[in-house]
Write a protein that holds these residues in place. Sequence first.
Motif, PDB file in Angstrom:
ATOM      1  N   ILE A 157      12.394   2.841 -28.903  1.00 35.50           N
ATOM      2  CA  ILE A 157      13.388   2.257 -27.731  1.00 35.50           C
ATOM      3  C   ILE A 157      14.555   1.913 -28.854  1.00 35.50           C
ATOM      4  O   ILE A 157      14.281   1.390 -29.700  1.00 35.50           O
ATOM      5  CB  ILE A 157      12.749   1.302 -27.274  1.00 35.50           C
ATOM      6  N   ASP A 158      15.773   1.605 -27.962  1.00 31.90           N
ATOM      7  CA  ASP A 158      16.788   1.222 -28.625  1.00 31.90           C
ATOM      8  C   ASP A 158      16.976  -0.238 -28.622  1.00 31.90           C
ATOM      9  O   ASP A 158      17.487  -0.990 -29.451  1.00 31.90           O
ATOM     10  CB  ASP A 158      18.111   1.754 -27.983  1.00 31.90           C
ATOM     11  N   ALA A 159      16.883  -0.854 -27.518  1.00 37.28           N
ATOM     12  CA  ALA A 159      16.750  -2.377 -27.354  1.00 37.28           C
ATOM     13  C   ALA A 159      15.840  -2.840 -26.417  1.00 37.28           C
ATOM     14  O   ALA A 159      15.367  -2.107 -25.777  1.00 37.28           O
ATOM     15  CB  ALA A 159      18.227  -2.534 -26.865  1.00 37.28           C
ATOM     16  N   ALA A 160      15.510  -4.238 -26.820  1.00 40.30           N
ATOM     17  CA  ALA A 160      14.563  -4.821 -25.879  1.00 40.30           C
ATOM     18  C   ALA A 160      14.472  -6.510 -26.223  1.00 40.30           C
ATOM     19  O   ALA A 160      14.980  -6.694 -27.162  1.00 40.30           O
ATOM     20  CB  ALA A 160      13.086  -4.223 -26.183  1.00 40.30           C
ATOM     21  N   PHE A 161      13.984  -7.095 -25.296  1.00 34.68           N
ATOM     22  CA  PHE A 161      13.421  -8.611 -25.632  1.00 34.68           C
ATOM     23  C   PHE A 161      12.259  -8.329 -26.605  1.00 34.68           C
ATOM     24  O   PHE A 161      11.026  -7.872 -25.628  1.00 34.68           O
ATOM     25  CB  PHE A 161      13.343  -9.211 -24.497  1.00 34.68           C
ATOM     26  N   ILE A 162      12.249  -8.475 -27.708  1.00 35.85           N
ATOM     27  CA  ILE A 162      10.821  -8.401 -28.580  1.00 35.85           C
ATOM     28  C   ILE A 162      10.352  -9.849 -28.852  1.00 35.85           C
ATOM     29  O   ILE A 162      11.104 -10.705 -28.744  1.00 35.85           O
ATOM     30  CB  ILE A 162      11.096  -7.846 -29.686  1.00 35.85           C
ATOM     31  N   SER A 163       8.761  -9.882 -28.884  1.00 41.50           N
ATOM     32  CA  SER A 163       8.496 -11.203 -29.365  1.00 41.50           C
ATOM     33  C   SER A 163       9.019 -11.744 -30.460  1.00 41.50           C
ATOM     34  O   SER A 163       9.289 -11.179 -31.445  1.00 41.50           O
ATOM     35  CB  SER A 163       6.942 -10.879 -29.574  1.00 41.50           C
ATOM     36  N   SER A 164       9.282 -13.253 -30.327  1.00 45.77           N
ATOM     37  CA  SER A 164      10.059 -13.814 -31.565  1.00 45.77           C
ATOM     38  C   SER A 164       9.422 -13.705 -32.872  1.00 45.77           C
ATOM     39  O   SER A 164      10.218 -13.712 -33.826  1.00 45.77           O
ATOM     40  CB  SER A 164      10.299 -15.448 -31.128  1.00 45.77           C
ATOM     41  N   ILE A 165       8.291 -13.613 -32.923  1.00 39.80           N
ATOM     42  CA  ILE A 165       7.332 -13.417 -34.046  1.00 39.80           C
ATOM     43  C   ILE A 165       7.631 -12.173 -35.030  1.00 39.80           C
ATOM     44  O   ILE A 165       7.447 -11.988 -36.180  1.00 39.80           O
ATOM     45  CB  ILE A 165       5.816 -13.786 -33.884  1.00 39.80           C
ATOM     46  N   GLU A 166       7.960 -11.112 -34.152  1.00 40.87           N
ATOM     47  CA  GLU A 166       8.421  -9.924 -34.464  1.00 40.87           C
ATOM     48  C   GLU A 166       9.597  -9.783 -34.838  1.00 40.87           C
ATOM     49  O   GLU A 166      10.279  -8.679 -35.573  1.00 40.87           O
ATOM     50  CB  GLU A 166       8.079  -8.740 -33.660  1.00 40.87           C
ATOM     51  N   SER A 167      10.627 -10.518 -34.605  1.00 36.07           N
ATOM     52  CA  SER A 167      12.084 -10.359 -34.758  1.00 36.07           C
ATOM     53  C   SER A 167      12.566 -10.481 -36.252  1.00 36.07           C
ATOM     54  O   SER A 167      13.664 -10.265 -36.456  1.00 36.07           O
ATOM     55  CB  SER A 167      12.756 -11.494 -33.773  1.00 36.07           C
ATOM     56  N   LYS A 168      11.540 -10.976 -36.996  1.00 35.14           N
ATOM     57  CA  LYS A 168      12.103 -11.183 -38.363  1.00 35.14           C
ATOM     58  C   LYS A 168      11.763  -9.739 -39.241  1.00 35.14           C
ATOM     59  O   LYS A 168      12.094  -9.959 -40.482  1.00 35.14           O
ATOM     60  CB  LYS A 168      11.513 -12.438 -38.992  1.00 35.14           C
TER      61      LYS A 168
ATOM     62  N   PHE B 136      16.460 -10.895 -28.110  1.00 29.34           N
ATOM     63  CA  PHE B 136      16.978  -9.610 -27.632  1.00 29.34           C
ATOM     64  C   PHE B 136      17.428  -8.938 -28.895  1.00 29.34           C
ATOM     65  O   PHE B 136      18.568  -9.258 -29.473  1.00 29.34           O
ATOM     66  CB  PHE B 136      18.073  -9.828 -26.738  1.00 29.34           C
ATOM     67  N   CYS B 137      16.982  -7.661 -29.282  1.00 32.15           N
ATOM     68  CA  CYS B 137      17.174  -6.983 -30.608  1.00 32.15           C
ATOM     69  C   CYS B 137      17.428  -5.487 -30.163  1.00 32.15           C
ATOM     70  O   CYS B 137      16.929  -5.023 -29.403  1.00 32.15           O
ATOM     71  CB  CYS B 137      15.996  -7.218 -31.460  1.00 32.15           C
ATOM     72  N   VAL B 138      18.247  -4.992 -31.182  1.00 31.50           N
ATOM     73  CA  VAL B 138      18.627  -3.707 -30.890  1.00 31.50           C
ATOM     74  C   VAL B 138      18.391  -2.568 -32.391  1.00 31.50           C
ATOM     75  O   VAL B 138      18.554  -3.320 -33.519  1.00 31.50           O
ATOM     76  CB  VAL B 138      20.025  -3.390 -30.476  1.00 31.50           C
ATOM     77  N   ASN B 139      18.153  -1.407 -32.056  1.00 31.94           N
ATOM     78  CA  ASN B 139      17.894  -0.492 -33.124  1.00 31.94           C
ATOM     79  C   ASN B 139      19.244   0.404 -33.298  1.00 31.94           C
ATOM     80  O   ASN B 139      19.677   0.950 -34.780  1.00 31.94           O
ATOM     81  CB  ASN B 139      16.712   0.443 -33.059  1.00 31.94           C
ATOM     82  N   ARG B 140      19.875   0.745 -32.326  1.00 32.78           N
ATOM     83  CA  ARG B 140      21.037   1.424 -32.036  1.00 32.78           C
ATOM     84  C   ARG B 140      21.782   0.969 -30.895  1.00 32.78           C
ATOM     85  O   ARG B 140      21.691   0.083 -30.223  1.00 32.78           O
ATOM     86  CB  ARG B 140      20.662   3.142 -31.923  1.00 32.78           C
ATOM     87  N   HIS B 141      23.020   1.841 -31.054  1.00 36.47           N
ATOM     88  CA  HIS B 141      24.190   1.222 -29.829  1.00 36.47           C
ATOM     89  C   HIS B 141      24.688  -0.392 -30.074  1.00 36.47           C
ATOM     90  O   HIS B 141      24.527  -0.886 -28.846  1.00 36.47           O
ATOM     91  CB  HIS B 141      23.530   1.714 -28.614  1.00 36.47           C
ATOM     92  N   HIS B 142      24.811  -0.768 -31.210  1.00 35.15           N
ATOM     93  CA  HIS B 142      24.974  -2.259 -31.358  1.00 35.15           C
ATOM     94  C   HIS B 142      26.217  -2.728 -30.748  1.00 35.15           C
ATOM     95  O   HIS B 142      26.123  -3.768 -29.861  1.00 35.15           O
ATOM     96  CB  HIS B 142      25.042  -2.552 -32.875  1.00 35.15           C
TER      97      HIS B 142
END
Length: 214
Positions: free
Chosen positions: A50-61, A147-153
């Motif tokens: 997936i390109d974007a999502a609200f991901i768990s804060s513990i995974e955001s780093k 809220f984090c993104v892999n693509r389409h920044h």
Amino acid sequence: MLFGKIDYINLAPFHVFLKRYITNTQLKQSIEYKKSYPSKINTLFKKRKIDAAFISSIESKRGNFYCFDAGIIARKEIRSVLIKRGAVQKDSESATSNALAAKLGIEGEVIIGDKALRIYLENPSQYEDLASLWYQKYHLPFVFARFCVNRHHCFYKKLIKHFLHTRTKIPQYILKRYAHKRAVNVKDIQSYLDLVHYRLDDKAKKSLHHFLRL
């Protein structure tokens, strides 16, 4: 574009906003939603499915991606992230909340999401709010997701900026749909959403940094 959708009440304002924001028919057709619970969305995001999502804060780093100053934040309480003291039992849908209980040194059954909200409303005396326990200890809000993104920044940067500057009103028919599906009345949903915030201000950033350091 592939968007990770967590179908919890706390993200209802964002999903209503998203539908209104994406008015271009071709763009609407180009967005595909992957619906699941937080820990599954984390996995899909890290695998770049997936390109974007609200991901768990513990995974955001952890990983080669970008996170904006937006998330799911509780200032003092949240009502949908609970613990019932006793034997340790993690919620399989969670990542951050299980870790939060551990870092607070509390053993028990962790329950998150809409099921937790319903339980809290039915019998609040048997459960404790993990956001409240964090606030009591550190006097800081708690950031459950980012809220984090892999693509389409560029696209998502513009989208999230608009979202944070928009007060989204949820139509009654959507509130009633959630009320019916989750067995929670509309007034309780509205009261609950008043507790949910989305902008990472300085206090939220400080809290997130402290949690991740722990």
